[in-house]
Write an enzyme that holds these catalytic residues in place. Structure first.
Site, PDB file in Angstrom:
ATOM      1  CE  LYS A 286      -3.803  -2.103   2.599  1.00 44.46           C
ATOM      2  NZ  LYS A 286      -4.772  -2.035   3.606  1.00 44.46           N
TER       3      LYS A 286
ATOM      4  CG  PHE B 282     -12.917   1.607   7.747  1.00 44.03           C
ATOM      5  CD1 PHE B 282     -12.312   0.947   6.527  1.00 44.03           C
ATOM      6  CD2 PHE B 282     -13.525   0.841   8.548  1.00 44.03           C
ATOM      7  CE1 PHE B 282     -12.506  -0.650   6.276  1.00 44.03           C
ATOM      8  CE2 PHE B 282     -13.805  -0.513   8.248  1.00 44.03           C
ATOM      9  CZ  PHE B 282     -13.621  -1.200   7.061  1.00 44.03           C
TER      10      PHE B 282
ATOM     11  NE  ARG C 139      -6.255 -12.512   4.718  1.00 45.27           N
ATOM     12  CZ  ARG C 139      -7.128 -11.353   4.792  1.00 45.27           C
ATOM     13  NH1 ARG C 139      -7.027 -10.342   3.986  1.00 45.27           N
ATOM     14  NH2 ARG C 139      -7.986 -11.389   5.898  1.00 45.27           N
TER      15      ARG C 139
ATOM     16  CB  THR D 234      -7.266  -5.832   9.963  1.00 42.31           C
ATOM     17  OG1 THR D 234      -7.714  -6.823   9.520  1.00 42.31           O
ATOM     18  CG2 THR D 234      -7.430  -4.208   9.282  1.00 42.31           C
TER      19      THR D 234
ATOM     20  NE  ARG E  37      -2.077  -5.801   7.148  1.00 43.96           N
ATOM     21  CZ  ARG E  37      -3.378  -6.418   6.784  1.00 43.96           C
ATOM     22  NH1 ARG E  37      -3.868  -7.267   7.596  1.00 43.96           N
ATOM     23  NH2 ARG E  37      -3.836  -5.870   5.379  1.00 43.96           N
TER      24      ARG E  37
ATOM     25  CG  HIS F 104      -5.341  -6.203  -0.402  1.00 41.28           C
ATOM     26  ND1 HIS F 104      -6.447  -6.115   0.263  1.00 41.28           N
ATOM     27  CD2 HIS F 104      -5.321  -6.941  -1.469  1.00 41.28           C
ATOM     28  CE1 HIS F 104      -7.202  -7.026  -0.236  1.00 41.28           C
ATOM     29  NE2 HIS F 104      -6.653  -7.599  -1.591  1.00 41.28           N
TER      30      HIS F 104
ATOM     31  CD  GLU G 128      -9.114  -8.506  -3.787  1.00 42.91           C
ATOM     32  OE1 GLU G 128      -7.764  -9.130  -3.620  1.00 42.91           O
ATOM     33  OE2 GLU G 128      -9.685  -8.581  -2.850  1.00 42.91           O
TER      34      GLU G 128
HETATM   35  P1  IDP Z   1      -7.785  -6.865   5.652  1.00 45.74           P
HETATM   36  O1  IDP Z   1      -6.716  -5.820   4.792  1.00 45.74           O
HETATM   37  O2  IDP Z   1      -6.923  -7.406   6.860  1.00 45.74           O
HETATM   38  O3  IDP Z   1      -8.321  -7.797   4.862  1.00 45.74           O
HETATM   39  P2  IDP Z   1     -10.363  -5.662   5.463  1.00 45.74           P
HETATM   40  O4  IDP Z   1     -11.147  -5.857   6.846  1.00 45.74           O
HETATM   41  O5  IDP Z   1     -10.394  -6.203   4.240  1.00 45.74           O
HETATM   42  O6  IDP Z   1      -8.721  -5.878   6.216  1.00 45.74           O
HETATM   43  O7  IDP Z   1     -10.187  -3.947   5.363  1.00 45.74           O
HETATM   44  C1  IDP Z   1      -9.304  -3.311   4.529  1.00 45.74           C
HETATM   45  C2  IDP Z   1      -8.641  -2.228   5.001  1.00 45.74           C
HETATM   46  O8  IDP Z   1      -9.341  -1.243   5.458  1.00 45.74           O
HETATM   47  C3  IDP Z   1      -7.736  -2.763   6.155  1.00 45.74           C
HETATM   48  O9  IDP Z   1      -6.475  -3.215   5.665  1.00 45.74           O
HETATM   49  C4  IDP Z   1      -7.285  -1.472   6.655  1.00 45.74           C
HETATM   50  O10 IDP Z   1      -6.511  -0.450   5.899  1.00 45.74           O
HETATM   51  C5  IDP Z   1      -8.700  -0.789   6.731  1.00 45.74           C
HETATM   52  N1  IDP Z   1      -9.412  -1.107   7.874  1.00 45.74           N
HETATM   53  C6  IDP Z   1     -10.425  -2.171   8.122  1.00 45.74           C
HETATM   54  N2  IDP Z   1     -10.917  -2.222   9.390  1.00 45.74           N
HETATM   55  C7  IDP Z   1     -10.515  -1.157   9.842  1.00 45.74           C
HETATM   56  C8  IDP Z   1     -11.094  -0.270  10.915  1.00 45.74           C
HETATM   57  O11 IDP Z   1     -11.819  -0.911  11.867  1.00 45.74           O
HETATM   58  N3  IDP Z   1     -10.667   1.079  11.378  1.00 45.74           N
HETATM   59  C9  IDP Z   1      -9.705   1.837  10.423  1.00 45.74           C
HETATM   60  N4  IDP Z   1      -9.268   0.885   9.192  1.00 45.74           N
HETATM   61  C10 IDP Z   1      -9.948  -0.103   8.821  1.00 45.74           C
HETATM   62 MG    MG Z   2      -9.469  -7.789   2.999  1.00 45.99          MG
END
Ligand code: IDP
Ligand code: MG
Length: 139
Positions: free
Chosen positions: A12, A60, A88, A94, A105, A122, A133
């Site tokens: 990212k 968000f 993953r 996350t 992370r 991601h 994707e």
């Molecule tokens: P992931 O990237 O671990 O799969 P997702 O739930 O798909 O997580 O969310 C996409 C992206 O959105 C995350 O990587 C993060 O950058 C952001 N994000 C997800 N949940 C939150 C939150 O609760 N607060 C702030 N940012 C969030």
């Molecule tokens: Mg995701």
């Protein structure tokens, strides 16, 4: 059973801006996965809206799109047996504050007080997401 999968990995804009692309690629290569394709992308709003369609309406969402538009992203097509699950696991959970040490992370990310978690990478979360994707980022 050997089913060679592919996944989409993104470094990212925070990872690119912090100069961590090489470190992230090092971890992916050290794990043993194969780079199939890689490109530097200035993602536009249409691409990001399609990529993050599942999050539309969440608090968000707008900060997430703005963050992903803030600079270049490195898109990687990655291959290997169980690579979706494996990447993953390498990435960690996350929230970078609580992501396990040893993960991308957990080791390299932190909370910067922004409305969206800037968590460096991601990775697709299923075979369906990966196919969808990869078609968006490597059209
Ligand atoms: P992931 O990237 O671990 O799969 P997702 O739930 O798909 O997580 O969310 C996409 C992206 O959105 C995350 O990587 C993060 O950058 C952001 N994000 C997800 N949940 C939150 C939150 O609760 N607060 C702030 N940012 C969030
Ligand atoms: Mg995701």
């Amino acid at each position: 059973m050997t089913t060679i999968e592919e996944t989409l990995v993104l470094v990212k804009p925070d990872g690119v801006a912090r100069g961590l692309t090489g470190e992230i690629l090092r971890r992916i290569e050290a794990k043993g996965y194969s780079l199939v394709d890689i490109r530097l992308v200035e993602a536009d709003r249409d691409l990001l809206a399609a990529h993050y369609a599942e999050h539309e309406g969440k608090p968000f969402y707008a900060p997430l799109i703005e963050f992903m538009e803030s600079g270049p992203t490195v898109a990687i097509r990655l291959a290997g047996n169980r690579v979706i699950e494996g990447f993953r696991s390498l990435a960690g959970t996350t929230d970078p504050t609580t992501a396990a040490p040893g993960t991308i992370r957990g080791d390299l990310g932190r909370d910067w007080g922004a409305k969206v978690q800037q968590n460096l990478v991601h990775g697709s979360d299923s075979t369906e997401s990966a196919e969808r994707e990869l078609a968006l980022w490597f059209r």
